[in-house]
Design an enzyme around this catalytic site. Sequence first.
Site, mmCIF file in Angstrom:
data_model
loop_
_atom_site.group_PDB
_atom_site.id
_atom_site.type_symbol
_atom_site.label_atom_id
_atom_site.label_comp_id
_atom_site.label_asym_id
_atom_site.label_seq_id
_atom_site.Cartn_x
_atom_site.Cartn_y
_atom_site.Cartn_z
ATOM 1 N N HIS A 33 -22.816 15.576 3.078
ATOM 2 C CA HIS A 33 -22.658 16.100 1.720
ATOM 3 C C HIS A 33 -21.573 17.163 1.708
ATOM 4 C CE1 HIS A 33 -23.666 17.463 -2.291
ATOM 5 N NE2 HIS A 33 -23.617 18.699 -1.833
ATOM 6 N N LYS B 275 0.828 -1.217 0.000
ATOM 7 C CA LYS B 275 0.000 0.000 0.000
ATOM 8 C C LYS B 275 0.859 1.264 0.000
ATOM 9 C CE LYS B 275 -2.475 -2.738 -0.511
ATOM 10 N NZ LYS B 275 -2.516 -4.204 -0.429
HETATM 11 P P1 FAD Z 1 1.190 -14.081 8.464
HETATM 12 O O1 FAD Z 1 0.980 -12.631 8.334
HETATM 13 O O2 FAD Z 1 1.770 -14.790 7.280
HETATM 14 O O3 FAD Z 1 2.117 -14.297 9.736
HETATM 15 C C1 FAD Z 1 2.603 -15.538 10.097
HETATM 16 C C2 FAD Z 1 3.840 -15.342 10.949
HETATM 17 O O4 FAD Z 1 4.203 -16.596 11.505
HETATM 18 C C3 FAD Z 1 5.065 -14.865 10.175
HETATM 19 O O5 FAD Z 1 5.633 -13.760 10.824
HETATM 20 C C4 FAD Z 1 6.022 -16.057 10.196
HETATM 21 O O6 FAD Z 1 7.370 -15.655 10.268
HETATM 22 C C5 FAD Z 1 5.610 -16.732 11.490
HETATM 23 N N1 FAD Z 1 5.913 -18.165 11.552
HETATM 24 C C6 FAD Z 1 5.567 -19.135 10.668
HETATM 25 N N2 FAD Z 1 5.942 -20.349 11.127
HETATM 26 C C7 FAD Z 1 6.537 -20.129 12.332
HETATM 27 C C8 FAD Z 1 7.109 -20.975 13.297
HETATM 28 N N3 FAD Z 1 7.117 -22.308 13.151
HETATM 29 N N4 FAD Z 1 7.640 -20.419 14.405
HETATM 30 C C9 FAD Z 1 7.630 -19.073 14.575
HETATM 31 N N5 FAD Z 1 7.076 -18.229 13.701
HETATM 32 C C10 FAD Z 1 6.527 -18.754 12.601
HETATM 33 N N6 FAD Z 1 -4.454 -8.825 3.196
HETATM 34 C C11 FAD Z 1 -5.332 -7.828 3.431
HETATM 35 O O7 FAD Z 1 -6.280 -8.015 4.206
HETATM 36 N N7 FAD Z 1 -5.199 -6.608 2.838
HETATM 37 C C12 FAD Z 1 -4.180 -6.336 1.980
HETATM 38 O O8 FAD Z 1 -4.072 -5.228 1.463
HETATM 39 C C13 FAD Z 1 -3.234 -7.364 1.718
HETATM 40 N N8 FAD Z 1 -2.208 -7.140 0.879
HETATM 41 C C14 FAD Z 1 -1.288 -8.134 0.675
HETATM 42 C C15 FAD Z 1 -0.240 -7.882 -0.220
HETATM 43 C C16 FAD Z 1 0.694 -8.861 -0.475
HETATM 44 C C17 FAD Z 1 1.832 -8.578 -1.425
HETATM 45 C C18 FAD Z 1 0.600 -10.123 0.185
HETATM 46 C C19 FAD Z 1 1.632 -11.177 -0.044
HETATM 47 C C20 FAD Z 1 -0.443 -10.376 1.068
HETATM 48 C C21 FAD Z 1 -1.412 -9.390 1.306
HETATM 49 N N9 FAD Z 1 -2.492 -9.611 2.146
HETATM 50 C C22 FAD Z 1 -3.408 -8.619 2.360
HETATM 51 C C23 FAD Z 1 -2.697 -10.907 2.831
HETATM 52 C C24 FAD Z 1 -2.232 -10.801 4.305
HETATM 53 O O9 FAD Z 1 -0.881 -10.398 4.340
HETATM 54 C C25 FAD Z 1 -2.412 -12.132 5.010
HETATM 55 O O10 FAD Z 1 -3.743 -12.583 4.851
HETATM 56 C C26 FAD Z 1 -2.118 -12.005 6.493
HETATM 57 O O11 FAD Z 1 -0.813 -11.538 6.710
HETATM 58 C C27 FAD Z 1 -2.319 -13.355 7.199
HETATM 59 O O12 FAD Z 1 -2.047 -13.196 8.554
HETATM 60 P P2 FAD Z 1 -1.547 -14.419 9.455
HETATM 61 O O13 FAD Z 1 -1.338 -13.850 10.804
HETATM 62 O O14 FAD Z 1 -2.440 -15.568 9.270
HETATM 63 O O15 FAD Z 1 -0.139 -14.860 8.825
HETATM 64 P P1 NAD Z 2 -5.031 -14.777 -6.264
HETATM 65 O O1 NAD Z 2 -5.621 -16.074 -5.920
HETATM 66 O O2 NAD Z 2 -5.736 -13.527 -5.935
HETATM 67 O O3 NAD Z 2 -4.761 -14.714 -7.831
HETATM 68 C C1 NAD Z 2 -3.963 -15.655 -8.488
HETATM 69 C C2 NAD Z 2 -4.329 -15.620 -9.963
HETATM 70 O O4 NAD Z 2 -3.391 -16.395 -10.667
HETATM 71 C C3 NAD Z 2 -5.705 -16.216 -10.239
HETATM 72 O O5 NAD Z 2 -6.463 -15.318 -11.022
HETATM 73 C C4 NAD Z 2 -5.388 -17.502 -10.976
HETATM 74 O O6 NAD Z 2 -6.360 -17.842 -11.941
HETATM 75 C C5 NAD Z 2 -4.074 -17.150 -11.641
HETATM 76 N N1 NAD Z 2 -3.247 -18.301 -11.955
HETATM 77 C C6 NAD Z 2 -3.012 -19.396 -11.197
HETATM 78 N N2 NAD Z 2 -2.163 -20.229 -11.843
HETATM 79 C C7 NAD Z 2 -1.857 -19.651 -13.025
HETATM 80 C C8 NAD Z 2 -1.033 -20.006 -14.115
HETATM 81 N N3 NAD Z 2 -0.320 -21.141 -14.122
HETATM 82 N N4 NAD Z 2 -0.936 -19.160 -15.174
HETATM 83 C C9 NAD Z 2 -1.645 -17.990 -15.187
HETATM 84 N N5 NAD Z 2 -2.448 -17.606 -14.165
HETATM 85 C C10 NAD Z 2 -2.548 -18.415 -13.105
HETATM 86 O O7 NAD Z 2 -3.549 -14.816 -5.643
HETATM 87 P P2 NAD Z 2 -2.461 -13.680 -5.451
HETATM 88 O O8 NAD Z 2 -2.732 -12.499 -6.323
HETATM 89 O O9 NAD Z 2 -1.162 -14.382 -5.560
HETATM 90 O O10 NAD Z 2 -2.701 -13.246 -3.968
HETATM 91 C C11 NAD Z 2 -2.662 -14.233 -2.935
HETATM 92 C C12 NAD Z 2 -3.571 -13.868 -1.825
HETATM 93 O O11 NAD Z 2 -2.994 -12.829 -1.039
HETATM 94 C C13 NAD Z 2 -4.927 -13.305 -2.261
HETATM 95 O O12 NAD Z 2 -5.830 -14.319 -2.582
HETATM 96 C C14 NAD Z 2 -5.334 -12.582 -1.029
HETATM 97 O O13 NAD Z 2 -5.858 -13.501 -0.124
HETATM 98 C C15 NAD Z 2 -4.019 -12.035 -0.494
HETATM 99 N N6 NAD Z 2 -3.843 -10.634 -0.936
HETATM 100 C C16 NAD Z 2 -4.790 -9.729 -0.597
HETATM 101 C C17 NAD Z 2 -4.656 -8.412 -1.001
HETATM 102 C C18 NAD Z 2 -5.720 -7.428 -0.639
HETATM 103 O O14 NAD Z 2 -6.534 -7.746 0.217
HETATM 104 N N7 NAD Z 2 -5.755 -6.247 -1.231
HETATM 105 C C19 NAD Z 2 -3.563 -8.019 -1.744
HETATM 106 C C20 NAD Z 2 -2.625 -8.969 -2.085
HETATM 107 C C21 NAD Z 2 -2.768 -10.285 -1.669
#
Ligand code: FAD
Ligand code: NAD
Length: 476
Positions: free
Chosen positions: A452, A59
């Site tokens: 508004h 973000k």
């Molecule tokens: P995580 O955030 O993955 O945290 C798990 C933690 O556990 C990590 O710190 C890891 O190091 C730790 N861990 C794992 N195994 C062990 C172990 N054995 N011992 C100790 N520590 C361990 N979601 C949104 O809602 N809005 C968004 O805008 C959004 N944007 C995203 C953008 C990107 C690029 C990505 C990749 C994801 C995004 N997500 C977004 C998804 C969001 O980040 C995840 O859904 C969320 O972080 C999940 O939370 P969690 O606590 O389940 O796991």
């Molecule tokens: P996603 O599931 O949103 O999208 C993956 C896309 O890849 C799908 O449209 C799927 O059809 C396509 N795909 C899969 N295999 C493929 C292939 N071999 N060739 C071409 N296309 C293929 O997954 P993501 O974008 O990797 O994000 C992962 C997750 O992280 C999201 O589902 C979401 O839960 C979380 N996330 C959330 C936010 C947010 O809330 N704004 C932002 C980033 C990530």
Amino acid sequence: MTENEFDVVIIGAGPGGYVAAIRCAQLGLKTACIDRWVTSSSTASPGGTCLNVGCIPSKALLESSERYEQMQLHASDHGIDVTGISVDVPKMQARKAKVVKDLTGGVTALLKSNKVTFISGHGVLTNQGRVDVTLSDGSMQNLYSAHVILASGSTPISLPGIEVNNETIFDSSGALEFQNAPKTLGIIGAGVIGLELGSVWRRLGSSVVILEAQESLLPTADPMIAREAKKQFTKQGLDIRLNCKVNKVQSSQTGCVVEYQSSEGQQKLEVERLIVAVGRRPYSNGLLGPECGLKPNDRGLIDVDDKCESALPGVWAIGDLVRGPMLAHKASEEGIAVAEQIATGISHVDLNVIPWVIYTHPEIAWVGATESELKASSVDYNAGIFPFSASGRAQAVGATAGFIKILADNKTDRILGVHLIGKQASEMVNEAVFAMSMEATAEDLARTVHAHPTLGEAMHEAALASDRRAIHKANR
Ligand code: FAD
Ligand code: NAD
């Protein structure tokens, strides 16, 4: 209790784990939270995927790149002369890194002020009620607790034969670290990450091609929203190619060549860099000892009941590690619910009212059922749509793209789904979530005074439109 005995031990300090830890401590439970994430300088960095390589850094870059694009393309609409502006990507990245550092530091401070014992290391559930931790110096600490919450999150899915090397082929974490915009950027997957990171690097100068396997964009979104999104993104210059199945990626002198099958046959795309964004999978590597009695299911998820308790009493699992959407706010809500369940025996999370947001421009957000889902389950509904082009505030700020659609039950008028595409959709969807959580009707929203001029007035008008009495557009 001894030093190593706790009421609750949590493995993982992402938005699921650290929020659960704070709530447990607030409820008077002696709590430990373990996380293995460290920075390149070996400093513990709680906050999980969300704060370190997910929601927050993405973000930050979306905001910086959007400001740059707005200045380039739209400053002159407002009579502002900004000729000769340029972008300094390393400085943008340094700002992003500071935001991440401040927030992960904030989590450390919050855990401390709530008297949660934070342990930097790798935790393993060795037995029901026992967690062994390998600390960063290699030593071991054994913890004992009646309750263990597993919150180890998720990791990117990789494609067979397409290895992330962080030189030409990247996953989302690597793609958040580019120090310059590549001339050409390929992305496999037009999901949330593909669209968000594709937008960032396109705005900063890359020519972006996104290859998507499915035949429609964003199949889980409302079809009308998905169509509008495709139109807007294509107009901005994102080249989204649907129905494209990638077979092979080979290194080339200037990057890599992606070979894929489309409806027109076998194709080749040469790009400087490639991002693989084909989804995430639950992460439980090294989490469950062989004796603990718990195993992930075929999809890698820990099976839990509606209270997030696993098959082992006293072992709970939350967030990306369990069923439901992989979203930070869903993980946090489950963390709070489990803490309350442990402390009071009462908790509730309604997975039907978890909002989705995609932070592109315009933003996309929704909660509840889509029109296609309602049709498929033969629900009789009314749809109220209001376009931002008819909103005074949207005209004033120059954000007329998009609309809000409210779907309400034809008999009861209860709101079943709300779908937005437009500026600040991420903020406006919260009103819809609140309304649906309160089981509100469209009439309730229609009778709620909206300030508004605000973009949120479009929500009011969409509710009126569901009863064919919108004021600022024709009712059909
Ligand atoms: P995580 O955030 O993955 O945290 C798990 C933690 O556990 C990590 O710190 C890891 O190091 C730790 N861990 C794992 N195994 C062990 C172990 N054995 N011992 C100790 N520590 C361990 N979601 C949104 O809602 N809005 C968004 O805008 C959004 N944007 C995203 C953008 C990107 C690029 C990505 C990749 C994801 C995004 N997500 C977004 C998804 C969001 O980040 C995840 O859904 C969320 O972080 C999940 O939370 P969690 O606590 O389940 O796991
Ligand atoms: P996603 O599931 O949103 O999208 C993956 C896309 O890849 C799908 O449209 C799927 O059809 C396509 N795909 C899969 N295999 C493929 C292939 N071999 N060739 C071409 N296309 C293929 O997954 P993501 O974008 O990797 O994000 C992962 C997750 O992280 C999201 O589902 C979401 O839960 C979380 N996330 C959330 C936010 C947010 O809330 N704004 C932002 C980033 C990530």
